[in-house]
Design an enzyme around this catalytic site. Structure first.
Site, short mmCIF file in Angstrom:
data_model
loop_
_atom_site.label_atom_id
_atom_site.label_comp_id
_atom_site.label_asym_id
_atom_site.label_seq_id
_atom_site.Cartn_x
_atom_site.Cartn_y
_atom_site.Cartn_z
N CYS A 193 0.86 -1.18 0.00
CA CYS A 193 0.00 0.00 0.00
C CYS A 193 0.90 1.22 0.00
O CYS A 193 1.61 1.48 0.97
CB CYS A 193 -0.92 0.00 1.23
SG CYS A 193 -1.98 1.46 1.33
N GLU A 244 -4.26 0.77 -5.66
CA GLU A 244 -3.32 -0.25 -6.13
C GLU A 244 -3.27 -0.18 -7.64
O GLU A 244 -4.27 0.19 -8.28
CB GLU A 244 -3.77 -1.64 -5.65
CG GLU A 244 -2.68 -2.69 -5.69
CD GLU A 244 -1.48 -2.31 -4.84
OE1 GLU A 244 -0.50 -1.78 -5.44
OE2 GLU A 244 -1.51 -2.52 -3.63
#
Length: 220
Positions: free
Chosen positions: A2, A111
């Site tokens: 992340c 993402e």
């Protein structure tokens, strides 16, 4: 992994979310709460939740990128993620894993998926409610800093990326922040929350940290 996330819940709403966490008996936020953000990047300031022995949750601004106590400066890659597989032994994280475990609250994160047309960002969120990520904290260089734990991807998200933040279920939060290192290690597995995640294509403008607005969360 992340590397960018979203936190638009702010003000009293964010304080209420912290107060509602299992095991929390009160909230202190001396720095207040941050404004809504839609493209938070490593080394920027993020709100960190730490629960003390009296069950009071402290919400403080922290650098996203861990600064271990032995660091002499901020050079080198920012330690914004810590791999679950090595977090208990790696010198950068092992001291914090033993005694300095906290929480990061997210409304969602980004993402990137590699396609034939290049990298397509996706915005990932929970079906309902906020995401509570397992975090570590440190005070190297006289600064509060934090990092987010990641694991191998869960089956539901492996198509998007091979890593996944360790999002905690409600019944795991007290074990993470207040348990022994051995008890915390029991949680170092792909998130049980993964089945509640939803995703959508995001605007490619999210690739620039200069862009920070709500429309980034959707490609349309």
């Amino acid at each position: 992994m992340c590397g960018r996330f979203v936190l638009f819940t702010s003000g009293q709403d964010l304080l209420d979310e912290v107060a509602a966490l299992p095991g929390v008996g009160g909230v202190e936020a001396p720095d207040g709460t941050p404004p809504p953000r839609y493209n938070i990047a490593p080394t920027q300031q993020v709100p960190l939740v730490r629960v003390d022995d009296s069950s009071v949750a402290h919400l403080d601004a922290a650098r996203w990128g861990l600064l271990p106590t032995w660091k002499k400066d901020e050079t080198g890659p920012p330690l914004f993620n810590a791999r679950a597989e090595t977090v208990a032994e790696k010198p950068s994280f092992r001291a914090a894993f033993k005694a300095k475990r906290g929480l990061m609250l997210l409304d969602g994160y980004y993402e990137w998926l590699t396609t034939d047309d290049g990298k397509q960002p996706y915005y990932v969120r929970r079906d309902t409610g906020m995401l509570v990520a397992a975090a570590l904290w440190e005070t190297g260089l006289s600064r509060l800093s934090t990092t987010m734990i990641t694991t191998a991807a869960a089956e539901e998200t492996a198509w998007l990326h091979h890593r996944l933040p360790l999002f905690l279920a409600a019944d795991e939060i007290e074990q993470w922040v207040g348990g022994s290192p051995e008890e915390a290690a029991e949680l170092l597995a792909p998130s049980r929350v993964a089945g509640e995640l939803r995703w959508q294509e995001a605007d490619k403008a999210v690739g620039s940290v200069r862009n920070d607005y709500a429309e980034l969360m959707s490609a349309n």
